[in-house]
Design a protein around this motif. Structure first.
Motif, mmCIF file in Angstrom:
data_model
loop_
_atom_site.group_PDB
_atom_site.id
_atom_site.type_symbol
_atom_site.label_atom_id
_atom_site.label_comp_id
_atom_site.label_asym_id
_atom_site.label_seq_id
_atom_site.Cartn_x
_atom_site.Cartn_y
_atom_site.Cartn_z
ATOM 1 N N GLU A 321 0.820 -1.221 0.000
ATOM 2 C CA GLU A 321 0.000 0.000 0.000
ATOM 3 C C GLU A 321 0.847 1.262 0.000
ATOM 4 O OE1 GLU A 321 -3.241 2.349 2.885
ATOM 5 O OE2 GLU A 321 -2.535 0.323 3.425
ATOM 6 N N HIS A 322 1.916 1.284 0.799
ATOM 7 C CA HIS A 322 2.662 2.525 1.010
ATOM 8 C C HIS A 322 3.904 2.657 0.139
ATOM 9 C CE1 HIS A 322 0.101 3.952 4.243
ATOM 10 N NE2 HIS A 322 0.061 2.715 4.686
ATOM 11 N N LYS A 323 4.209 1.634 -0.665
ATOM 12 C CA LYS A 323 5.237 1.717 -1.699
ATOM 13 C C LYS A 323 6.583 2.247 -1.197
ATOM 14 C CE LYS A 323 2.619 0.475 -5.302
ATOM 15 N NZ LYS A 323 1.452 -0.038 -4.559
ATOM 16 N N PRO A 324 7.239 1.544 -0.284
ATOM 17 C CA PRO A 324 8.589 1.960 0.095
ATOM 18 C C PRO A 324 9.548 1.813 -1.081
ATOM 19 C CG PRO A 324 8.145 -0.236 0.934
ATOM 20 C CD PRO A 324 6.846 0.275 0.363
ATOM 21 N N VAL A 325 10.627 2.534 -1.043
ATOM 22 C CA VAL A 325 11.650 2.412 -2.079
ATOM 23 C C VAL A 325 12.166 0.979 -2.121
ATOM 24 C CG1 VAL A 325 13.951 3.172 -2.780
ATOM 25 C CG2 VAL A 325 12.312 4.822 -1.886
ATOM 26 N N TYR A 326 12.295 0.366 -0.953
ATOM 27 C CA TYR A 326 12.723 -1.029 -0.873
ATOM 28 C C TYR A 326 12.350 -1.574 0.498
ATOM 29 C CZ TYR A 326 16.472 0.543 2.173
ATOM 30 O OH TYR A 326 17.164 1.094 3.220
ATOM 31 N N ASN A 327 12.334 -2.902 0.595
ATOM 32 C CA ASN A 327 12.246 -3.551 1.905
ATOM 33 C C ASN A 327 13.095 -4.807 1.864
ATOM 34 O OD1 ASN A 327 10.547 -6.234 2.018
ATOM 35 N ND2 ASN A 327 9.454 -4.911 0.557
ATOM 36 N N THR A 328 13.699 -5.146 2.998
ATOM 37 C CA THR A 328 14.474 -6.384 3.106
ATOM 38 C C THR A 328 14.146 -7.066 4.424
ATOM 39 O OG1 THR A 328 16.336 -5.004 3.837
ATOM 40 C CG2 THR A 328 16.418 -5.836 1.588
ATOM 41 N N VAL A 329 13.526 -8.240 4.338
ATOM 42 C CA VAL A 329 13.215 -9.017 5.532
ATOM 43 C C VAL A 329 14.512 -9.562 6.118
ATOM 44 C CG1 VAL A 329 12.898 -11.202 4.278
ATOM 45 C CG2 VAL A 329 11.691 -10.828 6.457
ATOM 46 N N THR A 330 14.596 -9.592 7.427
ATOM 47 C CA THR A 330 15.752 -10.172 8.109
ATOM 48 C C THR A 330 15.535 -11.674 8.183
ATOM 49 O OG1 THR A 330 16.063 -8.151 9.400
ATOM 50 C CG2 THR A 330 17.094 -10.153 10.241
ATOM 51 N N ASP A 331 16.273 -12.416 7.364
ATOM 52 C CA ASP A 331 15.929 -13.821 7.170
ATOM 53 C C ASP A 331 16.850 -14.777 7.918
ATOM 54 O OD1 ASP A 331 14.021 -15.598 5.738
ATOM 55 O OD2 ASP A 331 15.904 -16.449 5.003
ATOM 56 N N TYR A 332 16.727 -14.804 9.226
ATOM 57 C CA TYR A 332 17.273 -15.875 10.054
ATOM 58 C C TYR A 332 16.389 -15.966 11.279
ATOM 59 C CZ TYR A 332 19.610 -11.992 12.507
ATOM 60 O OH TYR A 332 19.886 -10.822 13.169
ATOM 61 N N CYS A 333 16.475 -17.055 12.009
ATOM 62 C CA CYS A 333 15.625 -17.220 13.197
ATOM 63 C C CYS A 333 16.012 -16.189 14.257
ATOM 64 C CB CYS A 333 15.786 -18.627 13.777
ATOM 65 S SG CYS A 333 15.038 -19.927 12.759
ATOM 66 N N PRO A 334 15.058 -15.601 14.955
ATOM 67 C CA PRO A 334 13.629 -15.908 14.940
ATOM 68 C C PRO A 334 12.831 -15.086 13.936
ATOM 69 C CG PRO A 334 14.070 -14.337 16.681
ATOM 70 C CD PRO A 334 15.390 -14.635 16.040
ATOM 71 N N HIS A 335 13.512 -14.237 13.134
ATOM 72 C CA HIS A 335 12.789 -13.269 12.307
ATOM 73 C C HIS A 335 12.330 -13.809 10.963
ATOM 74 C CE1 HIS A 335 14.461 -10.626 15.293
ATOM 75 N NE2 HIS A 335 15.691 -10.763 14.844
ATOM 76 N N GLY A 336 13.012 -14.820 10.429
ATOM 77 C CA GLY A 336 12.921 -15.109 9.016
ATOM 78 C C GLY A 336 11.923 -16.162 8.595
ATOM 79 N N VAL A 337 11.914 -16.397 7.270
ATOM 80 C CA VAL A 337 10.901 -17.269 6.662
ATOM 81 C C VAL A 337 11.495 -18.308 5.721
ATOM 82 C CG1 VAL A 337 9.009 -15.617 6.812
ATOM 83 C CG2 VAL A 337 10.559 -15.510 4.859
ATOM 84 N N TRP A 338 12.709 -18.102 5.265
ATOM 85 C CA TRP A 338 13.308 -19.056 4.330
ATOM 86 C C TRP A 338 14.418 -19.851 5.003
ATOM 87 C CZ3 TRP A 338 18.088 -18.380 1.114
ATOM 88 C CH2 TRP A 338 18.252 -19.436 0.212
ATOM 89 N N GLN A 339 15.286 -19.182 5.735
ATOM 90 C CA GLN A 339 16.381 -19.861 6.419
ATOM 91 C C GLN A 339 16.005 -20.286 7.837
ATOM 92 O OE1 GLN A 339 20.515 -18.269 4.864
ATOM 93 N NE2 GLN A 339 19.342 -16.535 5.613
ATOM 94 N N CYS A 340 14.764 -20.125 8.196
ATOM 95 C CA CYS A 340 14.307 -20.465 9.544
ATOM 96 C C CYS A 340 13.111 -21.399 9.443
ATOM 97 C CB CYS A 340 13.927 -19.195 10.318
ATOM 98 S SG CYS A 340 13.354 -19.488 12.002
ATOM 99 N N ASP A 341 13.202 -22.571 10.080
ATOM 100 C CA ASP A 341 12.121 -23.556 10.047
ATOM 101 C C ASP A 341 11.105 -23.357 11.167
ATOM 102 O OD1 ASP A 341 13.279 -24.812 7.857
ATOM 103 O OD2 ASP A 341 14.488 -26.157 9.115
ATOM 104 N N ASP A 342 11.297 -22.338 11.993
ATOM 105 C CA ASP A 342 10.451 -22.174 13.173
ATOM 106 C C ASP A 342 9.128 -21.474 12.884
ATOM 107 O OD1 ASP A 342 12.561 -23.295 14.492
ATOM 108 O OD2 ASP A 342 13.191 -21.469 15.534
#
Length: 428
Positions: A321-342
């Motif tokens: 909705e707010h169209k940031p210039v960019y975003n980067t998810v922090t991808d490790y546990c506990p924050h992430g979704v690809w490198q974290c199986d939790d």
């Protein structure tokens, strides 16, 4: 808030001492957090917006004033070094060929020679950036050495005043020259991130006026290097934290993007509350609009509320909705979704929303007519179905009494501690 080994090591020592202090203490819910090294180690708007300073650069491969695209540029923090670059292609494949245009890494904050961009450290990131014209390199830059060493407020105050007087200018000039030499002069620099907190030596709280003067000196110094096209991203953590982040804002002339690091915390806070809280998501958007600046989300992800699919869904929708210039998810546990199986439920949401996403230009923004295409069936996301909602907390066993140690300690432990009530009878 990207975790580094210096913090993990300190926490490990504290935990070891605690466990050795008495019998029968058990750790529950073990965590697995891959972390960047101690200090290498936790990525602008197309063209200069109204009120932006002279010297602000357009997005890579984009004409001034043109829209970056119809969808926000995105990526992930995957590792600080070569593994992070290699994993970009793997993550793209997992997302059905999604266009990951943003690479994000952090300069070490242990010593000045590393903050200057030590030879070899940035080369692989520069190669990744220059291999495609529309890619974006985001680099977090510490404003002080010993950035995670727990320097006390009195010393921080003195260091900020020295920085404001120009003592450290030459380090940032060297960094700027290094980036230009590597042919990445349009790097987005997240300078002094999360300055409104207490974690870093480059924090603002001990002397906000000196901090702002120091920021302005750094930006002025780096912009004076021939060939540079840097964009400077002012990025506090969401909420008030130690001080209101608006007190640290150094002024429109030296800020190109107003970012925010926004994790799913504190425990029990809904996404709506994260939007409405003082200095929260809505305040961030409103502040940026009032100053004529675009926004970004250099760090975001899950945290104290666990595998929270609602947060993941709402945060992705917020950014669309707010169209940031960019975003980067922090991808490790506990924050992430690809490198974290939790976080299987949140992972399923993230993958289903971003599967196959590309950054196609918006014809309305470019003034060019849309090219007719033959409709084809879109790829079917292979993301797993969202699992059932798990229990919100692990039930302690009947013979184990949970210890309330506070959020910070529980985060580093990876869960709660409990004291076994039957330790005295073991071996009988």
């Amino acid at each position: 808030m990207v975790v580094r080994q210096s913090c993990v090591a300190a926490a490990a020592i504290a935990v070891a001492a605690f466990l050795a202090a008495g019998p029968g203490v058990a750790v529950g819910e073990p965590g697995t957090t891959p972390t960047p090294p101690a200090s290498p180690a936790p990525p602008p708007a197309p063209g200069a917006p109204p009120g932006a300073a002279a010297g602000a650069a357009p997005a890579p491969g984009t004409a001034p004033g043109a829209a970056v695209g119809s969808t926000p540029a995105f990526g992930a923090y995957l590792d600080y070094g070569t593994r992070g670059v290699a994993r970009m292609a793997q993550l793209s494949h997992w997302l059905g060929g999604a266009d990951l245009r943003v690479g994000h890494t952090y300069l070490p904050g242990d010593r000045w020679s590393n903050i200057e961009g030590a030879p070899g450290f940035l080369d692989v990131w520069a190669d990744w950036r220059t291999s495609e014209p529309d890619r974006m390199l985001v680099l977090n830059v510490p404003m002080m050495e010993r950035n995670e060493k727990g320097v006390d407020d009195d010393e921080v105050r003195e260091l900020l005043r020295q920085g404001a007087a120009g003592r450290f200018d030459h380090h940032f000039r060297a960094l700027a020259e290094r980036l230009v030499e590597l042919k990445v002069p349009d790097t987005v620099l997240v300078l002094g991130w999360e300055m409104n907190g207490v974690t870093y030596t480059h924090r603002c709280g001990p002397d906000p006026e000196a901090w702002k003067t120091y920021w302005n000196r750094i930006v002025t110094t780096m912009r004076a290097v021939p060939g540079q096209k840097f964009r400077f991203d002012f990025t506090p953590s969401r909420g008030r934290d130690a001080v209101p982040w608006t007190r640290c804002y150094p002024g429109d002339a030296t800020v190109d993007i107003i970012g925010m690091d926004s994790y799913d915390q504190p425990r029990g806070m809904s996404f709506d509350e994260q939007v409405r809280e003082p200095y929260g998501l809505q305040a961030h958007v409103d502040f940026a609009k009032a100053h004529g600046k675009p926004i970004s989300y250099p760090e975001w992800g899950l945290f104290r509320n666990g595998d929270n699919a609602d947060y993941m869904r709402r945060m992705l929708a917020w950014m669309d909705e707010h169209k940031p210039v960019y975003n980067t998810v922090t991808d490790y546990c506990p924050h992430g979704v690809w490198q974290c199986d939790d976080n299987p439920r949140s992972t399923a949401v993230y993958r289903s929303v971003l599967f196959g996403r590309t950054d196609e230009p918006d014809p309305a923004a470019t003034g060019k007519p849309a090219t007719p295409t033959v409709p084809t069936a879109p790829p079917v996301p292979t993301a797993p179905a969202v699992p059932a909602v798990p229990a919100t907390a692990t039930e302690p066993s009947a013979d184990c009494s949970p210890l309330e140690l506070g959020d910070w300690v529980e985060y580093w432990l990876g869960g709660k501690l409990c004291m076994r009530l039957d330790w005295f009878s073991r071996g009988e």
